[in-house]
Design a protein around this motif. Structure first.
Motif, PDB file in Angstrom:
ATOM      1  N   ARG A 128      33.868  53.432  49.639  1.00 55.73           N
ATOM      2  CA  ARG A 128      34.222  52.005  49.649  1.00 55.73           C
ATOM      3  C   ARG A 128      35.639  51.755  50.172  1.00 55.73           C
ATOM      4  O   ARG A 128      36.202  50.677  49.976  1.00 55.73           O
ATOM      5  CB  ARG A 128      34.083  51.411  48.242  1.00 55.73           C
ATOM      6  CG  ARG A 128      32.695  51.458  47.638  1.00 55.73           C
ATOM      7  CD  ARG A 128      31.616  50.764  48.446  1.00 55.73           C
ATOM      8  NE  ARG A 128      31.893  49.377  48.798  1.00 55.73           N
ATOM      9  CZ  ARG A 128      31.469  48.320  48.121  1.00 55.73           C
ATOM     10  NH1 ARG A 128      30.750  48.466  47.028  1.00 55.73           N
ATOM     11  NH2 ARG A 128      31.752  47.090  48.518  1.00 55.73           N
ATOM     12  N   LYS A 185      34.785  43.018  46.796  1.00 53.67           N
ATOM     13  CA  LYS A 185      33.981  44.160  46.323  1.00 53.67           C
ATOM     14  C   LYS A 185      32.507  43.809  46.141  1.00 53.67           C
ATOM     15  O   LYS A 185      31.663  44.692  46.071  1.00 53.67           O
ATOM     16  CB  LYS A 185      34.568  44.719  45.018  1.00 53.67           C
ATOM     17  CG  LYS A 185      35.885  45.453  45.262  1.00 53.67           C
ATOM     18  CD  LYS A 185      36.544  45.929  43.989  1.00 53.67           C
ATOM     19  CE  LYS A 185      37.886  46.580  44.318  1.00 53.67           C
ATOM     20  NZ  LYS A 185      38.842  46.529  43.219  1.00 53.67           N
ATOM     21  N   THR A 188      28.939  44.040  50.786  1.00 53.18           N
ATOM     22  CA  THR A 188      28.820  45.380  51.388  1.00 53.18           C
ATOM     23  C   THR A 188      29.015  45.345  52.904  1.00 53.18           C
ATOM     24  O   THR A 188      28.997  46.390  53.537  1.00 53.18           O
ATOM     25  CB  THR A 188      27.428  45.975  51.099  1.00 53.18           C
ATOM     26  OG1 THR A 188      26.453  45.038  51.540  1.00 53.18           O
ATOM     27  CG2 THR A 188      27.263  46.253  49.618  1.00 53.18           C
TER      28      THR A 188
END
Ligand code: CO
Ligand code: CO
Length: 317
Positions: A128, A185, A188
């Motif tokens: 991430r 967050k 995606t």
């Protein structure tokens, strides 16, 4: 300078990314960054707040969570009252508390010129990590804070700034990028992210596309700026760093007829604790901006898009 490569190094100094990222385990990477500078506001407590918001920003820009920090202090103890240092540290500590970051130590030296900042450690999942490179054709570009704080600092030094102007600038600089990063967050399709600091909007945007196979179109009428600084920009009351940024990056910029020169200057204005510049799928962009605005990030806007041609160039509309 030959760099040492390592398979666990996710972001090093090679691509001018916001912070270093090193993979510790398959599910955990450490983020490290450090930043400190001389005062840009008169009030010591406020300076502490701005310095900490600025230092933490690079961790948020990498998609990470800052955990711990170390104070870096240069202080002219022979000529300045120690109470000033206490106020700076109190402002910094309050901002760290707001960010849920623990102060775990620090180092101070005597210096002729006051400087303050942090070394910050954070974490992120290795999958991430948000690099400044990776923007994809068709992406929308989002900017989360208004531009012009460097110019306002210069106007302030010339004793020509209104209280209202300075207060707006301080509020922006002291604002953490935490909320914006938390909202990111949930999406995606974020392909790239950086924070707008010393090189200005266009300088950091150029870093995102330099040597890549994409370009950008930025709609100058959509970019959030403190428009009341226009007369000062036209009078040439701008920071020296702005000129350097413009001279360095102008070869990568294509200007349309509609983009006025004073706005181009603001797009190169060095920012302290500036906003995030995010490249993500257009189908998520409206939604993200709306959630940002709903959460008090009032200036967040879609400012442009990523295009395949002309590659390596930023076209200003
Ligand atoms: Co940065
Ligand atoms: Co930095």
């Amino acid at each position: 300078m030959p760099l040492i490569s390592n398979p666990n190094l996710i972001a090093g100094i090679e691509h001018c990314d916001d912070a270093g990222v090193y993979k510790l385990r398959d599910d955990l990477a450490i983020i490290q960054t450090l930043d400190f500078f001389t005062p840009i506001v008169d009030d010591p407590y406020t300076f502490g707040q701005v310095a900490v918001a600025n230092s933490l920003s690079d961790v948020y820009a990498m998609g990470g969570t800052p955990l711990t920090a170390l104070n870096i202090i240069c202080f002219p103890i022979k000529t300045m009252a120690i109470s000033i240092l206490h106020d700076i540290l109190r402002g910094g500590l309050d901002k760290m508390r707001e960010a849920d970051v623990l102060l775990v130590g620090g180092h101070s030296v005597e210096d002729n010129e006051l400087k303050y900042g942090l070394s910050v450690t954070g974490t992120v999942h290795p999958d991430r990590v948000l690099l400044n490179r990776g923007a994809m054709t068709g992406d929308a570009l989002i900017l989360t804070k208004p531009l012009g704080t460097g110019i306002i600092n210069t106007v302030l030094k010339a004793n020509m700034a209104s209280d209202d102007m300075v207060n707006k600038s301080i509020k922006t600089m002291a604002e953490l990028n935490k909320k914006a990063a938390d909202l990111l967050k949930d999406f995606t399709t974020v392909h790239a992210c950086t924070d707008v600091t010393g090189f200005g909007l266009l300088g950091h945007a150029c870093e995102m596309i330099e040597g890549s196979d994409v370009g950008m179109i930025i709609d100058s009428s959509k970019v959030p700026v403190f428009s009341e600084i226009k007369p000062f920009v036209e009078m040439g009351i701008i920071p020296g760093g702005l000129n350097r940024n413009r001279n360095f990056r102008m070869p990568m910029i294509e200007t349309g007829h509609d983009c006025p020169k004073w706005l181009i200057d603001i797009f190169f204005d060095p920012q302290t604790s500036g906003g995030l510049l995010i490249s993500l799928s257009p189908r998520d962009a409206e939604n993200l901006v709306q959630r940002m605005v709903d959460n008090g990030i009032e200036y967040a806007r879609i400012i442009g898009e990523v295009v395949s041609e002309p590659r390596g160039k930023i076209t200003l509309l």
